[in-house]
Design a protein around this motif. Structure first.
Motif, PDB file in Angstrom:
ATOM      1  N   PRO A 550       0.813  -1.236   0.000  1.00 50.72           N
ATOM      2  CA  PRO A 550       0.000   0.000   0.000  1.00 50.72           C
ATOM      3  C   PRO A 550       0.847   1.287   0.000  1.00 50.72           C
ATOM      4  O   PRO A 550       0.362   2.346  -0.370  1.00 50.72           O
ATOM      5  CB  PRO A 550      -0.794  -0.098   1.306  1.00 50.72           C
ATOM      6  CG  PRO A 550      -0.689  -1.512   1.757  1.00 50.72           C
ATOM      7  CD  PRO A 550       0.512  -2.117   1.137  1.00 50.72           C
ATOM      8  N   PHE A 551       2.114   1.171   0.430  1.00 48.60           N
ATOM      9  CA  PHE A 551       2.916   2.403   0.557  1.00 48.60           C
ATOM     10  C   PHE A 551       3.938   2.549  -0.571  1.00 48.60           C
ATOM     11  O   PHE A 551       4.748   3.465  -0.535  1.00 48.60           O
ATOM     12  CB  PHE A 551       3.697   2.412   1.879  1.00 48.60           C
ATOM     13  CG  PHE A 551       2.914   1.918   3.054  1.00 48.60           C
ATOM     14  CD1 PHE A 551       1.742   2.566   3.448  1.00 48.60           C
ATOM     15  CD2 PHE A 551       3.325   0.799   3.777  1.00 48.60           C
ATOM     16  CE1 PHE A 551       1.016   2.115   4.550  1.00 48.60           C
ATOM     17  CE2 PHE A 551       2.600   0.340   4.872  1.00 48.60           C
ATOM     18  CZ  PHE A 551       1.438   1.000   5.259  1.00 48.60           C
ATOM     19  N   VAL A 552       3.929   1.619  -1.556  1.00 45.48           N
ATOM     20  CA  VAL A 552       5.033   1.595  -2.525  1.00 45.48           C
ATOM     21  C   VAL A 552       5.276   2.952  -3.160  1.00 45.48           C
ATOM     22  O   VAL A 552       6.393   3.467  -3.153  1.00 45.48           O
ATOM     23  CB  VAL A 552       4.781   0.543  -3.634  1.00 45.48           C
ATOM     24  CG1 VAL A 552       5.839   0.686  -4.721  1.00 45.48           C
ATOM     25  CG2 VAL A 552       4.832  -0.841  -3.059  1.00 45.48           C
ATOM     26  N   GLU A 553       4.190   3.543  -3.684  1.00 47.29           N
ATOM     27  CA  GLU A 553       4.387   4.766  -4.472  1.00 47.29           C
ATOM     28  C   GLU A 553       4.974   5.891  -3.619  1.00 47.29           C
ATOM     29  O   GLU A 553       5.957   6.525  -3.986  1.00 47.29           O
ATOM     30  CB  GLU A 553       3.051   5.199  -5.093  1.00 47.29           C
ATOM     31  CG  GLU A 553       3.263   6.322  -6.075  1.00 47.29           C
ATOM     32  CD  GLU A 553       2.089   6.467  -7.044  1.00 47.29           C
ATOM     33  OE1 GLU A 553       1.978   7.553  -7.628  1.00 47.29           O
ATOM     34  OE2 GLU A 553       1.303   5.511  -7.211  1.00 47.29           O
ATOM     35  N   ILE A 554       4.369   6.103  -2.445  1.00 44.69           N
ATOM     36  CA  ILE A 554       4.834   7.206  -1.596  1.00 44.69           C
ATOM     37  C   ILE A 554       6.241   6.910  -1.056  1.00 44.69           C
ATOM     38  O   ILE A 554       7.080   7.804  -0.927  1.00 44.69           O
ATOM     39  CB  ILE A 554       3.803   7.485  -0.452  1.00 44.69           C
ATOM     40  CG1 ILE A 554       4.221   8.682   0.394  1.00 44.69           C
ATOM     41  CG2 ILE A 554       3.604   6.280   0.430  1.00 44.69           C
ATOM     42  CD1 ILE A 554       3.933   9.994  -0.241  1.00 44.69           C
ATOM     43  N   LEU A 555       6.530   5.616  -0.799  1.00 42.25           N
ATOM     44  CA  LEU A 555       7.868   5.236  -0.309  1.00 42.25           C
ATOM     45  C   LEU A 555       8.930   5.619  -1.349  1.00 42.25           C
ATOM     46  O   LEU A 555       9.911   6.302  -1.045  1.00 42.25           O
ATOM     47  CB  LEU A 555       7.914   3.732  -0.025  1.00 42.25           C
ATOM     48  CG  LEU A 555       9.299   3.126   0.218  1.00 42.25           C
ATOM     49  CD1 LEU A 555       9.883   3.632   1.534  1.00 42.25           C
ATOM     50  CD2 LEU A 555       9.247   1.592   0.273  1.00 42.25           C
ATOM     51  N   LEU A 556       8.712   5.172  -2.610  1.00 42.52           N
ATOM     52  CA  LEU A 556       9.716   5.441  -3.650  1.00 42.52           C
ATOM     53  C   LEU A 556       9.812   6.942  -3.940  1.00 42.52           C
ATOM     54  O   LEU A 556      10.902   7.490  -4.098  1.00 42.52           O
ATOM     55  CB  LEU A 556       9.374   4.661  -4.920  1.00 42.52           C
ATOM     56  CG  LEU A 556       9.439   3.126  -4.764  1.00 42.52           C
ATOM     57  CD1 LEU A 556       8.886   2.432  -5.997  1.00 42.52           C
ATOM     58  CD2 LEU A 556      10.860   2.650  -4.491  1.00 42.52           C
ATOM     59  N   THR A 557       8.646   7.592  -3.978  1.00 40.22           N
ATOM     60  CA  THR A 557       8.646   9.039  -4.267  1.00 40.22           C
ATOM     61  C   THR A 557       9.448   9.777  -3.205  1.00 40.22           C
ATOM     62  O   THR A 557      10.327  10.586  -3.507  1.00 40.22           O
ATOM     63  CB  THR A 557       7.198   9.579  -4.289  1.00 40.22           C
ATOM     64  OG1 THR A 557       6.450   8.769  -5.187  1.00 40.22           O
ATOM     65  CG2 THR A 557       7.143  11.031  -4.736  1.00 40.22           C
ATOM     66  N   ASN A 558       9.144   9.484  -1.931  1.00 39.85           N
ATOM     67  CA  ASN A 558       9.805  10.226  -0.852  1.00 39.85           C
ATOM     68  C   ASN A 558      11.290   9.905  -0.747  1.00 39.85           C
ATOM     69  O   ASN A 558      12.097  10.769  -0.403  1.00 39.85           O
ATOM     70  CB  ASN A 558       9.118   9.945   0.496  1.00 39.85           C
ATOM     71  CG  ASN A 558       7.800  10.703   0.605  1.00 39.85           C
ATOM     72  OD1 ASN A 558       7.396  11.368  -0.332  1.00 39.85           O
ATOM     73  ND2 ASN A 558       7.133  10.593   1.741  1.00 39.85           N
ATOM     74  N   LEU A 559      11.664   8.655  -1.027  1.00 42.25           N
ATOM     75  CA  LEU A 559      13.094   8.313  -0.965  1.00 42.25           C
ATOM     76  C   LEU A 559      13.873   9.108  -2.013  1.00 42.25           C
ATOM     77  O   LEU A 559      14.915   9.689  -1.728  1.00 42.25           O
ATOM     78  CB  LEU A 559      13.301   6.809  -1.189  1.00 42.25           C
ATOM     79  CG  LEU A 559      13.085   5.905   0.030  1.00 42.25           C
ATOM     80  CD1 LEU A 559      13.022   4.441  -0.391  1.00 42.25           C
ATOM     81  CD2 LEU A 559      14.191   6.090   1.073  1.00 42.25           C
TER      82      LEU A 559
END
Length: 878
Positions: A550-559
């Motif tokens: 569920p967090f993939v997109e925000i995880l990659l974006t924020n990293l």
């Protein structure tokens, strides 16, 4: 080639050294390249030494001394299989002159030459430089403290390694030799220096020199006593300990400094004495017992009277470490038993040194890299806080109950203070978290965080009540220190806090990747990376890709966004978290790869201009490889998109000879090439001839990656190479010949040879076969190592599988009659069990089977073939 020791050459060298200081790279680089090119010439180091002795220009003197030290650092060690880079005559001349030169040079140059002596000493002392010690000890008589301090400084850098060397007979022999020559003169010098201190008690400049000597003498005492208690020092303990005790309690107004940051001589000396006392208390407690109470009192008084300024940090942390090492020894338990003593230690030493000071706040904001290194990696610069934590742990060994009781009171009152007025009192909460952490953590490792916790502290309850609320607050930039504390708490106690709570904190950590504070977003990245590597009961990762999905997109974006924050463009923790996220999420990242690879390629291009962070670069290439592997596993055709994205940058790296990146580029290219299912694309074939250039193979760092790349070429395009690049086969074999001659890289030579045998069309190799075997036998005769034999056995069995047992017998006997029988008897039968590795064992099992079944029963080889014992020859699992 020799360079004359002439004025003309000294003049030339002076001009080039001047140019190496030029800020303009167009002037500086060619000068550096020139110096590199003459480095191998005889007399070059002697010209440098002449310059630093005779030049009129001080800048040139210093520059020559630094260049000389770096030259020694790069070239003095003699590496097996590699040519000796400094001729014997130069080595002898350097050793004959350098001590005198070092002692007669001004301090700046003395330091460089002293380092050079210790580099030479590490290799040559004592066997090849027996008179070094005598030469040094004789100078103690000079009475000139500039000379004496030069000797002491050199001795310190020479003997410092005794603190971390493993015990061995050679080490004992060397230390004994040093003690015989050095211990008595050092003790006499120590006594004489102390007497001079009282003679010159009112002369500030004399005292500064004398105290510099005392610091060095105390450091030497530590090194010489580290491995074991030498008889000499045991016999002279009275002299050393009484004087150490006097120096600890000494306070001379002339030596006090106004500087709040920089430790003065007095602080440095007392810090080292605390270290020396801690060493004796820990290792030689029986012999030291009668001195100990005196030191405990003196060090306690020091702690209670020393201020909070940064200049006292080392002293305070070493003094606390002394108490920590004493309180956990059963011998000294009685010194701490009294409840009043414990309360007093907690109140007067531990709590004040847990406080977050203005200096810490400044480091947190302005020198975050150093702050992170100290806080996360436990770097060597001891902090007061770390020492106070160690003392808490030490006290808990025997007094866990009472200490936890005393501190619980402090923690509660600190949290109450914070609750009254958070914006003013946030430092109280910071200290409370720190106290809980040090109370709760009994044992910890880098990999698993805390592995053993104090039963008396409820970690989950503290997490829910005091850590989560800070991380849940909407503003990620408020109270950055408390945010960093909270994230660190998760990191440290990740094995004690239940999984459901960790899962709740993952989106919160992802959110904190956007924090402006470098420490906060770095800790968030590090915490995510640590959580993603945790293992569950079945040793799979604790969190599954589905749970993080569920967090993939925000995880990659924020990293990736975090890499654009000021101060973090090459943040290794963020890049490691990116790499670890790819690794955990696997297919889930495929939809985002086109954007991610573009960002990674841009980053690669930017850092290749000036690679300065090796860990960051390593994780960046790991992330690139993971994106290729994950994508091409489900869609091999996508390899073309990666090539389009990467090849331009790779070409630039290869053309600009970015040494740090070249091995990585070759590895990524091998991965891309291995992904191609059919023949080799022409873009790769154009590169093939360049890979055989000797200059590439001269850098040992390139070898593993280059071999792997050549193997990929052979695996995917042996026919193309055989037809289009037939003239390159001797080049390939030349590389094999170079590698096989080196003990360090012979296994790489076999990897290459095995690929040639396995993949190349037989007719293209025919004419070279005999020569290959002759080279291998020559190496067997010259230096037979276990590693070489194992690789050799795998190779001949592979050859046997490919061409048959008769062909193998034929080639051996073609070199020398009856050789096949000898090889069977002397090498194959006795050594085959040593082969390790599943694939290697299988190759040998199949090869031996072919030997047993295909060798003719009649004829001269019958006995050997018959008598080959089947059982050891067919390894288990074969």
């Amino acid at each position: 080639m020799a360079m004359e020791l002439s004025d003309a050459n000294l003049q030339t060298l002076t001009e080039y050294l001047k140019k190496t200081l030029d800020p303009d790279p167009a002037i500086r680089r060619p000068a550096e390249k020139f110096l590199e090119s003459v480095e191998g010439n005889q007399n070059y180091p002697l010209l440098l030494l002449t310059l630093l002795e005779k030049s009129q220009d001080n800048v040139i003197k210093v520059c020559a001394s630094v260049t000389f030290k770096n030259y020694i650092k790069r070239n003095w060690r003699i590496v097996e299989d590699e040519p000796n880079k400094i001729c014997e005559a130069d080595r002898v001349a350097i050793k004959a002159n350098i001590v005198h030169l070092m002692l007669s040079s001004p301090e700046q140059i003395q330091k460089q030459l002293s380092d050079a002596i210790s580099i030479i000493g590490r290799e040559d002392f004592p066997q090849k430089w027996p008179d070094l010690l005598t030469e040094m000890v004789n100078r103690f008589q000079s009475g000139d403290f500039h000379v004496i301090n030069g000797v002491l400084r050199t001795a310190h850098s020479l003997f410092k390694r005794y603190r971390h060397e493993f015990k061995s007979n050679e080490l004992w022999t060397e230390i004994k030799l040093v003690l015989d020559a050095f211990a008595l003169p050092l003790t006499n010098l120590f006594k004489a220096t102390i007497e001079l201190c009282s003679t010159h008690a009112n002369d500030a400049s004399a005292l500064r020199i004398l105290f510099s000597s005392l610091i060095l003498i105390s450091k030497l005492f530590y090194s010489l006593n580290f491995q074991d208690l030498p008889e000499f020092f045991e016999d002279n303990m009275e002299t050393w300990m009484n004087n150490f005790h006097t120096l600890l309690t000494l306070d001379n107004k002339l030596l006090q400094t106004d500087d709040e940051e920089e430790a003065g001589l007095l602080e440095l000396l007392k810090s080292q004495i605390c270290d020396n006392a801690a060493l004796y208390a820990q290792k030689y407690d029986e012999e030291f017992q009668r001195y100990l109470p005196r030191f405990v009192t003196a060090i306690w008084n020091l702690l209670v009277t020393t201020g909070q300024e940064v200049k006292y940090d080392l002293l305070v942390s070493n003094a606390i470490q002394f108490l920590a090492s004493v309180c956990e020894r059963p011998h000294y338990k009685n010194l701490f038993e009294d409840q009043n003593t414990l309360t007093s230690i907690c109140e007067k030493v531990i709590v004040p040194n847990m406080e977050f000071r203005a200096a810490d706040e400044e480091a947190f904001e302005d020198n975050s890299e150093e702050y992170i290194r100290r806080d996360l990696e436990g770097s060597d610069i001891d902090t007061r806080r770390r020492a106070a934590c160690d003392l808490v742990r030490g006290l808990c060994k025997f007094f866990e109950g009472p200490v936890t009781g005393i501190f619980s009171g402090y923690v509660n009152s600190m949290l109450q203070e914070y609750a009254k007025n958070p914006s003013v009192n946030w430092k109280h909460k910071d200290a409370a978290i720190y106290l809980v952490t040090s109370l709760a953590s009994k044992a910890q490792t880098q990999k698993h965080g805390i592995t053993q916790a104090n039963e008396l502290v409820n970690l989950t309850e503290f997490f829910v009540n005091h850590i989560l609320p800070d991380l849940k607050s909407a503003n990620v930039n408020e109270f950055p220190v408390l945010k960093a504390d909270g994230i660190k708490y998760i990191m440290i106690f990740r094995n004690q806090v239940p999984k459901e709570h960790l899962l709740v904190s993952i989106p919160l950590l992802i959110n904190h990747l956007q924090a402006e504070s470098i420490v906060v977003h770095t800790y968030a990245a590090h915490a995510l990376e640590r959580l993603f590597t945790m293992r569950g009961p079945n040793s799979a990762t604790l969190f599954t890709a589905a749970e993080i999905a569920p967090f993939v997109e925000i995880l990659l974006t924020n990293l990736f966004k975090a890499l654009t924050l000021p101060g973090s463009s090459e943040n290794e923790y963020i890049m490691k978290a990116i790499m670890r996220s790819f690794s955990l999420l696997q297919e889930a990242i495929i939809p985002y790869i086109p954007t991610l690879i573009t960002q990674l390629t841009q980053k690669l291009l930017a850092v290749s201009k000036n690679p300065s962070k090796p860990h960051f670069n390593h994780y960046m290439f790991e992330a690139i490889c993971l994106s290729i592997r994950i994508t091409c596993k489900s869609n091999p055709a996508a390899v073309v998109n990666f090539e389009e994205a990467l090849f331009l940058v790779f070409t630039e790296i290869l053309q600009n000879d970015v040494q740090e990146f070249i091995p990585y580029v070759f590895q990524v290219m091998s991965l891309l090439l291995e992904t191609h299912k059919n023949d080799i694309p022409s873009s790769y074939m154009a590169l093939f001839p360049h890979l055989l250039q000797p200059v590439l193979w001269e850098r040992t760092g390139n070898i593993p990656a280059l071999v792997r790349l050549l193997q990929a070429f052979l695996e995917r395009g042996s026919n193309t190479i055989a037809s289009a690049a037939a003239d390159k086969i001797p080049g390939l074999l030349g590389v094999f010949q170079k590698l096989i001659a080196s003990k360090a890289n012979d296994h790489q030579g076999f990897y290459l040879l095995n690929s040639i045998i396995e993949h190349m069309p037989p007719e293209s190799v025919d004419q070279y076969r005999k020569q290959i075997f002759i080279l291998l036998f020559q190496r067997l005769q010259n230096s037979k190592t276990t590693k070489f034999i194992k690789s050799f056995l795998v190779f001949i069995n592979l050859y046997c599988i490919k061409y048959g047992a008769l062909a193998l017998q034929e080639i051996f006997d073609g070199i020398q009659p009856k050789m096949f029988g000898m090889v069977l008897e002397k090498i194959i039968i006795p050594e085959i069990q040593k082969v390790s590795g599943n694939v290697e064992k299988k190759i040998c099992a199949v090869g031996i089977t072919k030997l047993l079944t295909e060798c003719p029963l009649n004829g001269e080889h019958q006995p050997q073939c018959r008598s080959a014992p089947v059982s050891p020859g067919v390894p288990s699992g074969g």
